[in-house]
Scaffold this motif. Structure first.
Motif, PDB file in Angstrom:
ATOM      1  N   MET A 153      -2.537  -1.617 -20.616  1.00  0.00           N
ATOM      2  CA  MET A 153      -3.023  -0.316 -20.169  1.00  0.00           C
ATOM      3  C   MET A 153      -3.414  -0.402 -18.695  1.00  0.00           C
ATOM      4  O   MET A 153      -4.145  -1.296 -18.295  1.00  0.00           O
ATOM      5  N   SER A 154      -2.925   0.556 -17.909  1.00  0.00           N
ATOM      6  CA  SER A 154      -3.237   0.559 -16.486  1.00  0.00           C
ATOM      7  C   SER A 154      -4.709   0.874 -16.272  1.00  0.00           C
ATOM      8  O   SER A 154      -5.319   1.653 -17.002  1.00  0.00           O
ATOM      9  N   LYS A 155      -5.298   0.239 -15.262  1.00  0.00           N
ATOM     10  CA  LYS A 155      -6.682   0.509 -14.897  1.00  0.00           C
ATOM     11  C   LYS A 155      -6.791   1.741 -14.003  1.00  0.00           C
ATOM     12  O   LYS A 155      -7.897   2.131 -13.629  1.00  0.00           O
ATOM     13  N   PHE A 156      -5.659   2.345 -13.659  1.00  0.00           N
ATOM     14  CA  PHE A 156      -5.647   3.497 -12.759  1.00  0.00           C
ATOM     15  C   PHE A 156      -5.505   4.784 -13.567  1.00  0.00           C
ATOM     16  O   PHE A 156      -4.773   4.840 -14.557  1.00  0.00           O
ATOM     17  N   ASP A 157      -6.189   5.843 -13.101  1.00  0.00           N
ATOM     18  CA  ASP A 157      -6.126   7.106 -13.826  1.00  0.00           C
ATOM     19  C   ASP A 157      -4.770   7.784 -13.610  1.00  0.00           C
ATOM     20  O   ASP A 157      -3.971   7.378 -12.759  1.00  0.00           O
ATOM     21  N   LEU A 158      -4.526   8.827 -14.414  1.00  0.00           N
ATOM     22  CA  LEU A 158      -3.220   9.470 -14.404  1.00  0.00           C
ATOM     23  C   LEU A 158      -2.845  10.041 -13.038  1.00  0.00           C
ATOM     24  O   LEU A 158      -1.698   9.853 -12.596  1.00  0.00           O
ATOM     25  N   PRO A 159      -3.726  10.747 -12.323  1.00  0.00           N
ATOM     26  CA  PRO A 159      -3.322  11.259 -11.001  1.00  0.00           C
ATOM     27  C   PRO A 159      -2.831  10.172 -10.053  1.00  0.00           C
ATOM     28  O   PRO A 159      -1.833  10.371  -9.345  1.00  0.00           O
ATOM     29  N   ARG A 160      -3.510   9.039 -10.036  1.00  0.00           N
ATOM     30  CA  ARG A 160      -3.070   7.951  -9.157  1.00  0.00           C
ATOM     31  C   ARG A 160      -1.722   7.386  -9.626  1.00  0.00           C
ATOM     32  O   ARG A 160      -0.861   7.044  -8.797  1.00  0.00           O
TER      33      ARG A 160
END
Length: 232
Positions: A1-8
Protein backbone atom coordinates in the motif's frame (compact mmCIF):
# COMPACT_ATOMS: atom_id res chain seq x y z
CA UNK A 1 0.00 0.00 0.00
CA UNK A 2 1.37 3.40 -0.99
CA UNK A 3 2.08 5.85 1.81
CA UNK A 4 0.92 8.68 -0.48
CA UNK A 5 -2.67 9.87 -0.68
CA UNK A 6 -4.75 9.58 -3.84
CA UNK A 7 -4.28 13.18 -5.10
CA UNK A 8 -0.51 12.83 -4.97
CA UNK A 9 -0.65 9.45 -6.68
CA UNK A 10 -2.84 10.87 -9.44
CA UNK A 11 -0.45 13.76 -10.02
CA UNK A 12 2.41 11.25 -10.25
CA UNK A 13 0.48 9.17 -12.78
CA UNK A 14 -0.54 12.17 -14.87
CA UNK A 15 2.87 13.81 -14.80
CA UNK A 16 4.67 10.56 -15.50
CA UNK A 17 2.44 9.76 -18.46
CA UNK A 18 2.85 13.32 -19.78
CA UNK A 19 6.64 13.09 -19.62
CA UNK A 20 6.57 9.65 -21.26
CA UNK A 21 4.44 10.87 -24.17
CA UNK A 22 6.43 14.10 -24.50
CA UNK A 23 9.52 11.93 -24.87
CA UNK A 24 7.92 9.58 -27.41
CA UNK A 25 6.48 12.37 -29.55
CA UNK A 26 9.32 14.84 -29.07
CA UNK A 27 12.09 12.37 -29.84
CA UNK A 28 10.14 11.28 -32.93
CA UNK A 29 9.94 14.86 -34.16
CA UNK A 30 13.63 15.43 -33.44
CA UNK A 31 14.69 12.19 -35.12
CA UNK A 32 12.66 12.92 -38.24
CA UNK A 33 14.14 16.41 -38.47
CA UNK A 34 17.69 15.07 -38.28
CA UNK A 35 17.56 12.17 -40.72
CA UNK A 36 15.58 10.80 -43.64
CA UNK A 37 16.74 7.27 -42.78
CA UNK A 38 13.72 5.56 -41.21
CA UNK A 39 15.86 3.06 -39.30
CA UNK A 40 17.94 5.83 -37.71
CA UNK A 41 14.78 7.80 -36.96
CA UNK A 42 13.26 4.79 -35.22
CA UNK A 43 16.44 4.30 -33.21
CA UNK A 44 16.33 7.97 -32.26
CA UNK A 45 12.78 7.41 -31.04
CA UNK A 46 13.53 4.13 -29.26
CA UNK A 47 16.48 5.02 -27.04
CA UNK A 48 14.95 8.09 -25.36
CA UNK A 49 11.72 6.18 -24.72
CA UNK A 50 13.49 3.30 -22.98
CA UNK A 51 15.68 5.72 -21.03
CA UNK A 52 12.83 7.89 -19.79
CA UNK A 53 10.89 4.84 -18.61
CA UNK A 54 13.79 3.88 -16.34
CA UNK A 55 13.84 7.38 -14.88
CA UNK A 56 10.07 7.79 -14.49
CA UNK A 57 9.48 4.40 -12.89
CA UNK A 58 12.37 4.92 -10.49
CA UNK A 59 11.19 8.34 -9.29
CA UNK A 60 7.41 7.89 -9.37
CA UNK A 61 7.18 4.19 -8.53
CA UNK A 62 7.35 4.80 -4.75
CA UNK A 63 4.49 7.30 -5.04
CA UNK A 64 1.91 5.74 -7.34
CA UNK A 65 3.41 2.50 -8.57
CA UNK A 66 4.34 4.23 -11.85
CA UNK A 67 1.74 2.56 -14.03
CA UNK A 68 1.46 5.31 -16.68
CA UNK A 69 -0.70 2.82 -18.59
CA UNK A 70 -4.42 1.96 -18.29
CA UNK A 71 -3.68 -1.67 -19.17
CA UNK A 72 -1.37 -1.94 -16.15
CA UNK A 73 -3.85 -0.23 -13.82
CA UNK A 74 -6.72 -2.45 -15.00
CA UNK A 75 -4.67 -5.61 -14.42
CA UNK A 76 -3.69 -4.36 -10.97
CA UNK A 77 -7.38 -3.75 -10.21
CA UNK A 78 -8.35 -7.22 -11.48
CA UNK A 79 -5.66 -8.78 -9.31
CA UNK A 80 -6.76 -6.67 -6.31
CA UNK A 81 -3.53 -4.72 -6.05
CA UNK A 82 -5.51 -1.51 -6.77
CA UNK A 83 -9.09 -0.64 -5.85
CA UNK A 84 -11.61 -0.20 -8.66
CA UNK A 85 -12.23 3.41 -7.63
CA UNK A 86 -8.54 4.25 -7.63
CA UNK A 87 -8.13 2.45 -10.95
CA UNK A 88 -10.74 4.68 -12.59
CA UNK A 89 -8.94 7.79 -11.35
CA UNK A 90 -5.57 6.40 -12.43
CA UNK A 91 -6.86 5.76 -15.96
CA UNK A 92 -8.34 9.25 -16.23
CA UNK A 93 -5.06 10.79 -15.04
CA UNK A 94 -3.10 8.70 -17.54
CA UNK A 95 -5.24 9.73 -20.51
CA UNK A 96 -5.16 13.37 -19.43
CA UNK A 97 -1.41 13.25 -18.88
CA UNK A 98 -0.84 11.60 -22.25
CA UNK A 99 -2.70 14.35 -24.10
CA UNK A 100 -0.78 16.98 -22.12
CA UNK A 101 2.43 15.25 -23.18
CA UNK A 102 1.55 15.56 -26.86
CA UNK A 103 0.70 19.24 -26.42
CA UNK A 104 4.01 19.80 -24.62
CA UNK A 105 6.05 18.11 -27.34
CA UNK A 106 4.28 20.10 -30.07
CA UNK A 107 4.82 23.41 -28.32
CA UNK A 108 8.52 22.67 -27.78
CA UNK A 109 8.94 22.20 -31.53
CA UNK A 110 6.77 25.14 -32.56
CA UNK A 111 3.83 23.07 -33.79
CA UNK A 112 0.10 23.50 -33.23
CA UNK A 113 -0.86 22.07 -29.81
CA UNK A 114 -2.80 19.17 -31.33
CA UNK A 115 -3.16 17.68 -34.81
CA UNK A 116 -5.03 14.52 -35.74
CA UNK A 117 -2.64 11.95 -37.15
CA UNK A 118 -2.92 10.74 -40.74
CA UNK A 119 -0.42 7.90 -40.14
CA UNK A 120 -2.27 4.66 -40.86
CA UNK A 121 -1.37 1.70 -38.63
CA UNK A 122 -3.84 -1.12 -39.08
CA UNK A 123 -4.18 -4.78 -39.96
CA UNK A 124 -4.10 -8.15 -38.23
CA UNK A 125 -0.31 -8.26 -38.03
CA UNK A 126 -0.14 -4.93 -36.19
CA UNK A 127 -2.99 -5.86 -33.86
CA UNK A 128 -1.30 -9.15 -33.05
CA UNK A 129 1.96 -7.25 -32.49
CA UNK A 130 0.24 -4.97 -29.98
CA UNK A 131 -1.18 -7.98 -28.16
CA UNK A 132 2.28 -9.54 -27.98
CA UNK A 133 3.90 -6.26 -26.93
CA UNK A 134 1.45 -5.69 -24.09
CA UNK A 135 1.57 -9.33 -23.03
CA UNK A 136 5.35 -9.08 -22.72
CA UNK A 137 5.18 -5.77 -20.87
CA UNK A 138 2.76 -7.07 -18.25
CA UNK A 139 4.69 -10.32 -17.90
CA UNK A 140 7.84 -8.29 -17.31
CA UNK A 141 6.16 -6.12 -14.69
CA UNK A 142 4.47 -8.99 -12.82
CA UNK A 143 7.53 -11.23 -12.77
CA UNK A 144 9.76 -8.27 -11.96
CA UNK A 145 7.63 -7.37 -8.95
CA UNK A 146 7.76 -10.99 -7.81
CA UNK A 147 11.49 -11.58 -8.16
CA UNK A 148 13.41 -8.34 -8.88
CA UNK A 149 11.35 -5.44 -7.56
CA UNK A 150 14.31 -3.06 -7.40
CA UNK A 151 15.13 -3.80 -11.04
CA UNK A 152 11.65 -3.10 -12.44
CA UNK A 153 12.57 0.35 -13.87
CA UNK A 154 15.42 -1.21 -15.87
CA UNK A 155 13.40 -4.29 -16.83
CA UNK A 156 10.56 -2.21 -18.26
CA UNK A 157 12.85 0.28 -19.98
CA UNK A 158 14.88 -2.48 -21.60
CA UNK A 159 11.79 -4.45 -22.58
CA UNK A 160 10.21 -1.48 -24.37
CA UNK A 161 13.53 -0.68 -26.06
CA UNK A 162 13.62 -4.23 -27.43
CA UNK A 163 9.92 -4.35 -28.27
CA UNK A 164 10.19 -1.23 -30.45
CA UNK A 165 12.24 -3.40 -32.78
CA UNK A 166 10.84 -6.92 -32.55
CA UNK A 167 7.17 -5.95 -33.00
CA UNK A 168 5.69 -4.76 -36.28
CA UNK A 169 3.69 -2.09 -34.43
CA UNK A 170 6.76 -0.63 -32.64
CA UNK A 171 5.15 -1.55 -29.33
CA UNK A 172 2.70 1.10 -28.19
CA UNK A 173 1.51 -1.37 -25.48
CA UNK A 174 -0.43 1.42 -23.76
CA UNK A 175 -3.96 2.73 -24.52
CA UNK A 176 -3.24 6.19 -23.06
CA UNK A 177 -0.11 6.56 -25.15
CA UNK A 178 -1.97 5.32 -28.23
CA UNK A 179 -4.67 7.97 -27.80
CA UNK A 180 -2.07 10.68 -27.20
CA UNK A 181 -0.18 9.60 -30.33
CA UNK A 182 -3.37 9.91 -32.38
CA UNK A 183 -3.19 13.65 -31.70
CA UNK A 184 0.17 14.21 -33.39
CA UNK A 185 0.62 14.15 -37.16
CA UNK A 186 4.33 13.47 -36.78
CA UNK A 187 6.68 10.46 -36.84
CA UNK A 188 5.10 8.68 -33.86
CA UNK A 189 1.46 9.31 -34.79
CA UNK A 190 -1.38 6.85 -35.37
CA UNK A 191 -4.62 7.69 -37.15
CA UNK A 192 -7.56 7.96 -34.72
CA UNK A 193 -9.57 5.48 -36.81
CA UNK A 194 -6.91 2.86 -36.09
CA UNK A 195 -7.14 3.23 -32.31
CA UNK A 196 -9.88 0.66 -31.55
CA UNK A 197 -7.91 -2.25 -32.99
CA UNK A 198 -4.79 -1.26 -31.06
CA UNK A 199 -6.56 -0.69 -27.76
CA UNK A 200 -8.53 -3.96 -27.90
CA UNK A 201 -5.35 -5.88 -28.73
CA UNK A 202 -3.47 -4.21 -25.86
CA UNK A 203 -6.16 -5.06 -23.32
CA UNK A 204 -6.41 -8.65 -24.52
CA UNK A 205 -2.64 -9.02 -24.31
CA UNK A 206 -2.66 -7.63 -20.77
CA UNK A 207 -5.40 -10.01 -19.61
CA UNK A 208 -3.60 -12.97 -21.21
CA UNK A 209 -0.41 -12.00 -19.36
CA UNK A 210 -2.26 -11.79 -16.05
CA UNK A 211 -3.83 -15.21 -16.59
CA UNK A 212 -0.56 -16.92 -17.47
CA UNK A 213 1.63 -15.16 -14.90
CA UNK A 214 -0.88 -15.79 -12.08
CA UNK A 215 -0.38 -19.50 -12.72
CA UNK A 216 3.31 -19.34 -13.52
CA UNK A 217 4.33 -17.31 -10.46
CA UNK A 218 2.32 -19.34 -7.93
CA UNK A 219 4.61 -21.70 -5.99
CA UNK A 220 3.55 -25.33 -6.23
CA UNK A 221 2.53 -26.99 -2.98
CA UNK A 222 4.19 -30.26 -2.12
CA UNK A 223 1.65 -32.87 -3.24
CA UNK A 224 4.13 -35.66 -3.99
CA UNK A 225 2.77 -38.79 -2.23
CA UNK A 226 6.33 -40.01 -1.69
CA UNK A 227 7.14 -36.85 0.24
CA UNK A 228 4.00 -37.28 2.31
CA UNK A 229 4.96 -40.84 3.14
CA UNK A 230 8.48 -39.83 4.07
CA UNK A 231 7.09 -37.31 6.57
CA UNK A 232 4.75 -39.81 8.20
Amino acid sequence: MSKFDLPRRLVAEGLGTALLVATVVGSGIMAQSLTQDSALALLGNTLPTGAILVVLIAIFGPISGAHFNPAVSIIFALSRRLSVGDCIWYVLSQFGGGIAGTVTAHLMFGLAPLALSTHSRTGAALWFSEGVATFGLLATILAGLRFERASVPWLVGLYITAAYWFTASTSFANPAVAVARSLTDTFSGISPVNLPGFIVAELLGAVAAMALMTWLLRPQSDTNPLSAEAKS
